[in-house]
Design a protein around this motif. Sequence first.
Motif, PDB file in Angstrom:
ATOM      1  N   ILE A  72      37.449  11.327 -12.750  1.00  0.00           N
ATOM      2  CA  ILE A  72      36.215  11.349 -11.962  1.00  0.00           C
ATOM      3  C   ILE A  72      35.307  12.506 -12.384  1.00  0.00           C
ATOM      4  CG2 ILE A  72      37.012  12.694  -9.954  1.00  0.00           C
ATOM      5  CD1 ILE A  72      35.757  10.336  -8.239  1.00  0.00           C
ATOM      6  N   SER A  73      35.913  13.625 -12.834  1.00  0.00           N
ATOM      7  CA  SER A  73      35.093  14.745 -13.327  1.00  0.00           C
ATOM      8  C   SER A  73      34.477  14.408 -14.678  1.00  0.00           C
ATOM      9  CB  SER A  73      35.918  16.026 -13.424  1.00  0.00           C
ATOM     10  OG  SER A  73      36.841  15.964 -14.488  1.00  0.00           O
ATOM     11  N   LEU A  74      35.199  13.669 -15.513  1.00  0.00           N
ATOM     12  CA  LEU A  74      34.630  13.239 -16.794  1.00  0.00           C
ATOM     13  C   LEU A  74      33.403  12.376 -16.563  1.00  0.00           C
ATOM     14  CD1 LEU A  74      37.873  12.367 -18.796  1.00  0.00           C
ATOM     15  CD2 LEU A  74      36.353  14.327 -19.157  1.00  0.00           C
ATOM     16  N   ALA A  75      33.489  11.478 -15.588  1.00  0.00           N
ATOM     17  CA  ALA A  75      32.336  10.624 -15.263  1.00  0.00           C
ATOM     18  C   ALA A  75      31.157  11.478 -14.803  1.00  0.00           C
ATOM     19  CB  ALA A  75      32.728   9.608 -14.198  1.00  0.00           C
ATOM     20  N   ALA A  76      31.413  12.417 -13.901  1.00  0.00           N
ATOM     21  CA  ALA A  76      30.327  13.274 -13.408  1.00  0.00           C
ATOM     22  C   ALA A  76      29.710  14.081 -14.541  1.00  0.00           C
ATOM     23  CB  ALA A  76      30.840  14.200 -12.311  1.00  0.00           C
ATOM     24  N   ASN A  77      30.550  14.570 -15.455  1.00  0.00           N
ATOM     25  CA  ASN A  77      30.052  15.397 -16.557  1.00  0.00           C
ATOM     26  C   ASN A  77      29.205  14.627 -17.557  1.00  0.00           C
ATOM     27  OD1 ASN A  77      30.721  18.126 -16.116  1.00  0.00           O
ATOM     28  ND2 ASN A  77      32.871  17.661 -16.505  1.00  0.00           N
ATOM     29  N   LYS A  78      29.201  13.320 -17.486  1.00  0.00           N
ATOM     30  CA  LYS A  78      28.327  12.514 -18.349  1.00  0.00           C
ATOM     31  C   LYS A  78      26.883  12.512 -17.849  1.00  0.00           C
ATOM     32  CE  LYS A  78      31.541  11.190 -21.165  1.00  0.00           C
ATOM     33  NZ  LYS A  78      31.562  11.715 -22.524  1.00  0.00           N
ATOM     34  N   VAL A  79      26.672  12.963 -16.628  1.00  0.00           N
ATOM     35  CA  VAL A  79      25.325  13.040 -16.048  1.00  0.00           C
ATOM     36  C   VAL A  79      24.698  14.356 -16.488  1.00  0.00           C
ATOM     37  CG1 VAL A  79      23.990  13.109 -13.900  1.00  0.00           C
ATOM     38  CG2 VAL A  79      26.033  11.647 -14.063  1.00  0.00           C
ATOM     39  N   ASP A  80      23.512  14.279 -17.090  1.00  0.00           N
ATOM     40  CA  ASP A  80      22.817  15.488 -17.528  1.00  0.00           C
ATOM     41  C   ASP A  80      22.649  16.464 -16.369  1.00  0.00           C
ATOM     42  OD1 ASP A  80      22.573  14.548 -20.103  1.00  0.00           O
ATOM     43  OD2 ASP A  80      20.439  14.083 -19.955  1.00  0.00           O
ATOM     44  N   GLY A  81      22.961  17.725 -16.638  1.00  0.00           N
ATOM     45  CA  GLY A  81      22.791  18.773 -15.638  1.00  0.00           C
ATOM     46  C   GLY A  81      24.029  19.039 -14.797  1.00  0.00           C
ATOM     47  N   ILE A  82      25.069  18.268 -15.017  1.00  0.00           N
ATOM     48  CA  ILE A  82      26.282  18.451 -14.214  1.00  0.00           C
ATOM     49  C   ILE A  82      27.284  19.304 -14.980  1.00  0.00           C
ATOM     50  CG2 ILE A  82      28.266  17.280 -13.156  1.00  0.00           C
ATOM     51  CD1 ILE A  82      25.522  17.068 -11.664  1.00  0.00           C
ATOM     52  N   ARG A  83      27.852  20.240 -14.252  1.00  0.00           N
ATOM     53  CA  ARG A  83      28.950  21.065 -14.754  1.00  0.00           C
ATOM     54  C   ARG A  83      30.082  20.914 -13.747  1.00  0.00           C
ATOM     55  NH1 ARG A  83      24.407  23.408 -15.169  1.00  0.00           N
ATOM     56  NH2 ARG A  83      24.703  24.683 -13.299  1.00  0.00           N
ATOM     57  N   ALA A  84      30.871  19.861 -13.955  1.00  0.00           N
ATOM     58  CA  ALA A  84      31.984  19.558 -13.053  1.00  0.00           C
ATOM     59  C   ALA A  84      33.253  20.229 -13.564  1.00  0.00           C
ATOM     60  CB  ALA A  84      32.197  18.053 -12.952  1.00  0.00           C
ATOM     61  N   VAL A  85      34.058  20.712 -12.643  1.00  0.00           N
ATOM     62  CA  VAL A  85      35.305  21.376 -12.974  1.00  0.00           C
ATOM     63  C   VAL A  85      36.435  20.728 -12.186  1.00  0.00           C
ATOM     64  CG1 VAL A  85      35.018  23.158 -11.199  1.00  0.00           C
ATOM     65  CG2 VAL A  85      36.462  23.602 -13.187  1.00  0.00           C
ATOM     66  N   VAL A  86      37.581  20.580 -12.832  1.00  0.00           N
ATOM     67  CA  VAL A  86      38.794  20.122 -12.157  1.00  0.00           C
ATOM     68  C   VAL A  86      39.618  21.356 -11.834  1.00  0.00           C
ATOM     69  CG1 VAL A  86      40.879  18.728 -12.316  1.00  0.00           C
ATOM     70  CG2 VAL A  86      38.818  18.026 -13.546  1.00  0.00           C
ATOM     71  N   CYS A  87      40.017  21.500 -10.577  1.00  0.00           N
ATOM     72  CA  CYS A  87      40.811  22.662 -10.177  1.00  0.00           C
ATOM     73  C   CYS A  87      42.013  22.220  -9.349  1.00  0.00           C
ATOM     74  CB  CYS A  87      39.970  23.634  -9.363  1.00  0.00           C
ATOM     75  SG  CYS A  87      38.696  24.441 -10.333  1.00  0.00           S
ATOM     76  N   SER A  88      43.126  22.883  -9.620  1.00  0.00           N
ATOM     77  CA  SER A  88      44.348  22.645  -8.854  1.00  0.00           C
ATOM     78  C   SER A  88      44.800  23.890  -8.114  1.00  0.00           C
ATOM     79  CB  SER A  88      45.466  22.156  -9.784  1.00  0.00           C
ATOM     80  OG  SER A  88      45.081  20.948 -10.396  1.00  0.00           O
ATOM     81  N   GLU A  89      43.968  24.929  -8.166  1.00  0.00           N
ATOM     82  CA  GLU A  89      44.238  26.171  -7.440  1.00  0.00           C
ATOM     83  C   GLU A  89      42.916  26.913  -7.225  1.00  0.00           C
ATOM     84  OE1 GLU A  89      43.613  28.893  -9.546  1.00  0.00           O
ATOM     85  OE2 GLU A  89      43.471  27.542 -11.224  1.00  0.00           O
ATOM     86  N   PRO A  90      42.861  27.782  -6.234  1.00  0.00           N
ATOM     87  CA  PRO A  90      41.597  28.423  -5.843  1.00  0.00           C
ATOM     88  C   PRO A  90      40.986  29.373  -6.859  1.00  0.00           C
ATOM     89  CG  PRO A  90      43.206  28.563  -4.058  1.00  0.00           C
ATOM     90  CD  PRO A  90      43.926  28.044  -5.262  1.00  0.00           C
ATOM     91  N   TYR A  91      41.789  30.088  -7.630  1.00  0.00           N
ATOM     92  CA  TYR A  91      41.242  31.097  -8.539  1.00  0.00           C
ATOM     93  C   TYR A  91      40.297  30.477  -9.576  1.00  0.00           C
ATOM     94  CZ  TYR A  91      41.062  35.024 -11.810  1.00  0.00           C
ATOM     95  OH  TYR A  91      40.643  36.022 -12.633  1.00  0.00           O
ATOM     96  N   SER A  92      40.718  29.382 -10.177  1.00  0.00           N
ATOM     97  CA  SER A  92      39.861  28.713 -11.162  1.00  0.00           C
ATOM     98  C   SER A  92      38.599  28.171 -10.507  1.00  0.00           C
ATOM     99  CB  SER A  92      40.618  27.584 -11.863  1.00  0.00           C
ATOM    100  OG  SER A  92      41.667  28.097 -12.631  1.00  0.00           O
TER     101      SER A  92
END
Length: 165
Positions: A72-92
């Motif tokens: 789902i983050s890969l899909a979002a990142n295909k939209v210009d202007g999006i910087r989506a991140v996948v996180c499994s913990e709070p620090y990242s």
Amino acid sequence: MTKIAIGCDHVGFELKPTIMAYVKTLGYEVIDMGTNSAERTDYPIYGKKVGEAVASGDVDLGILICGTGVGISLAANKVDGIRAVVCSEPYSAELSRQHNNTNVLAFGSRVVGSELAKMIVKAWLDASFIGGRHLRRVDELRAIEAKNDAAFTAVQQSQDARYQD
């Protein structure tokens, strides 16, 4: 009031109401972008919907949930202007906002439970972009997205005071 779009596929559907309710308790307006059932669906639909809502300015930020958060983050990142991140913990999550100015957060309902997901969301929402040398890097990302090698090189060579810590 800051608006946050939240979307998911069928795998994230069970966790989505918990995250929506939690985000509301933090004082944000929540916009539900679907899916609205556990019936199998395609994650790119919702990554795209949330990404476009953020990129257009209809909402300020986005949160996405699928099985791992990756698709789902890969899909979002295909939209210009999006910087989506996948996180499994709070620090990242926190550093992604501080250093990369991420505007969409994704995580996996098969990877994190509801309490850890809330911690990730809170860390991400509480953080803010610190700029400086990190602005240079975000501007380089924008140049890559625009497929503008000249702009990329110009940013690298710039002595702009905004890029200083």
